[in-house]
Motif scaffolding. Sequence first.
Motif, mmCIF file in Angstrom:
data_model
loop_
_atom_site.group_PDB
_atom_site.id
_atom_site.type_symbol
_atom_site.label_atom_id
_atom_site.label_comp_id
_atom_site.label_asym_id
_atom_site.label_seq_id
_atom_site.Cartn_x
_atom_site.Cartn_y
_atom_site.Cartn_z
ATOM 1 N N VAL A 82 -47.385 47.232 -12.202
ATOM 2 C CA VAL A 82 -46.827 48.679 -12.250
ATOM 3 C C VAL A 82 -45.392 48.620 -11.629
ATOM 4 O O VAL A 82 -45.300 47.713 -10.597
ATOM 5 N N PRO A 83 -44.366 49.688 -11.971
ATOM 6 C CA PRO A 83 -43.169 49.699 -11.155
ATOM 7 C C PRO A 83 -43.775 49.987 -9.524
ATOM 8 O O PRO A 83 -44.422 50.798 -9.158
ATOM 9 N N TYR A 84 -43.126 49.642 -8.616
ATOM 10 C CA TYR A 84 -43.477 49.690 -7.125
ATOM 11 C C TYR A 84 -41.923 49.805 -6.282
ATOM 12 O O TYR A 84 -41.710 48.882 -5.745
ATOM 13 N N GLY A 85 -41.486 50.992 -6.547
ATOM 14 C CA GLY A 85 -40.261 51.269 -5.552
ATOM 15 C C GLY A 85 -39.295 50.332 -6.134
ATOM 16 O O GLY A 85 -39.005 50.275 -7.244
ATOM 17 N N THR A 86 -38.563 49.879 -5.051
ATOM 18 C CA THR A 86 -37.293 48.918 -5.224
ATOM 19 C C THR A 86 -37.990 47.464 -5.423
ATOM 20 O O THR A 86 -37.037 46.593 -5.313
ATOM 21 N N LYS A 87 -39.227 47.144 -5.165
ATOM 22 C CA LYS A 87 -39.625 45.907 -5.183
ATOM 23 C C LYS A 87 -40.086 45.131 -6.514
ATOM 24 O O LYS A 87 -40.952 44.324 -6.528
ATOM 25 N N GLY A 88 -39.759 45.967 -7.587
ATOM 26 C CA GLY A 88 -40.035 45.315 -8.833
ATOM 27 C C GLY A 88 -41.615 45.849 -9.319
ATOM 28 O O GLY A 88 -41.783 46.904 -9.046
ATOM 29 N N LEU A 89 -42.119 44.882 -10.016
ATOM 30 C CA LEU A 89 -43.401 45.046 -10.638
ATOM 31 C C LEU A 89 -44.378 44.437 -9.729
ATOM 32 O O LEU A 89 -44.253 43.245 -9.450
ATOM 33 N N LYS A 90 -45.509 45.192 -9.394
ATOM 34 C CA LYS A 90 -46.564 44.561 -8.336
ATOM 35 C C LYS A 90 -47.974 45.109 -8.933
ATOM 36 O O LYS A 90 -47.973 46.095 -9.548
ATOM 37 N N SER A 91 -48.827 44.234 -8.601
ATOM 38 C CA SER A 91 -50.276 44.622 -8.977
ATOM 39 C C SER A 91 -50.866 45.483 -7.969
ATOM 40 O O SER A 91 -50.552 45.198 -6.769
ATOM 41 N N ILE A 92 -51.403 46.855 -7.936
ATOM 42 C CA ILE A 92 -51.879 47.600 -6.937
ATOM 43 C C ILE A 92 -53.375 47.833 -7.210
ATOM 44 O O ILE A 92 -54.035 47.806 -8.097
#
Length: 431
Positions: A395-405
């Motif tokens: 998912v979109p994670y702020g300014t850090k691109g896409l991350k699994s959360i």
Amino acid sequence: MPDITTSDELQQQQIKYGELVVLGYNGQIPNGDRGRRKSKFQLRQRTQANGLKAQRQHLCKNADEVQKLTQADFHSISYTLSRNQTVVVQYAHDEDSDMFQIGRSSENQIDCIVMDTVPGAKTFDDLTVPQSTISRYACRIVVSRHPPYTTRIFAAGFDASKNIFLGEKSIKWKNDRNEMDGVTTNGILVMHLDGDQFNTNSKATKWKEVSVGGSVFDLGEGRLKFNYQSTPPSNTDNILKDGSLIDLCGATLLWRSIEGLKYTPTRRLLELELDQLNSKKPQCPVGLNTLIIKTHPFSSASSSSSSYSPNAFVYVLCGHVHGNHKWGVKNDNNELRECPLCRTIGPLIPIIPGIEPAFYVIPNTDNELTTSYAFHPCGHMTSQSTALYWSKIKVPYGTKGLKSICPFCSISLSETKPFVRLIFQDSIHRQ
């Protein structure tokens, strides 16, 4: 005697379309849900339809014409092309649909108040952000009042004056049907699943952008350079399926359809399996005391004053479950411990049950437990299928691109070991 129906009874009588669940909250926002600001929203059929449909398009050549239309008693969307040219699309009542609006505004026309998600927030004060990136009127959900209750998403919501304004600098265009369309400042993104059910076999698709008119576009390299007018809409539509994700640029929502919710565990089942685990009295191999896994989050600091803690902790690199003892502390670094059973060095963190039912996917087997795995590095306990599924979704994670959360707290998962199987001393979860 008159028939007196309470608001709760009336709600139960209304047809339920589904639920919108905000990722990052474990059953409620910290310190409890507050009015229309909640971690989960149930969308039910309204007593009277409030849906809208585009009726006609007006070309206005001065501000007076625009003001006359936007102050009239109907909903409208204004597209400012230049100082002397504005297109106003007039909307009419649609008795066959219900509309629900989402945004950070607390105005009455917003049904679901959503604020920026702060990963790992434990108190209400932790949710404060310097500047929100979520629009006051972020998007609207329109649901057909007739089976199969098709649910669609559109960017932007109507304000208190029943208008949506796209200024001169906003991105807008005419589509191939000569209709105006546009996108909002920060954008509304949607990601559907490639699969018929919300389970581990479903695969994530690419994130795409939804327009004000409901068209869906592939994401370009840069939004300002992307030519929406000449680019045909994606072959993806704006119909939400069970498991679809919506990103508001600051918070991500999960859509669970009424059909999909039939296969999710109930809150009572989650609590029952937790009670069953605690009733087996798992022991700490070092302190030899009975461990307890509590429903509500707790901090390791609260237990640090004693030689051991009754709360269950896990070495997230190996999965062995212990109490919060002092054995194996490395170089006075309380975050790094050596597991006494396998000598693996890594964090020892509290186990926190994941109690939001909507985040659980359909299990791979009938005997799969919801207390057998934990996300790394947060320690939220869940089922194997759920851990596997969310570790593959980005998912979109702020300014850090896409991350699994982790869906229960929004903390980004470890890229090398996103979850771990819980190993108790007495093999409670022996497989």
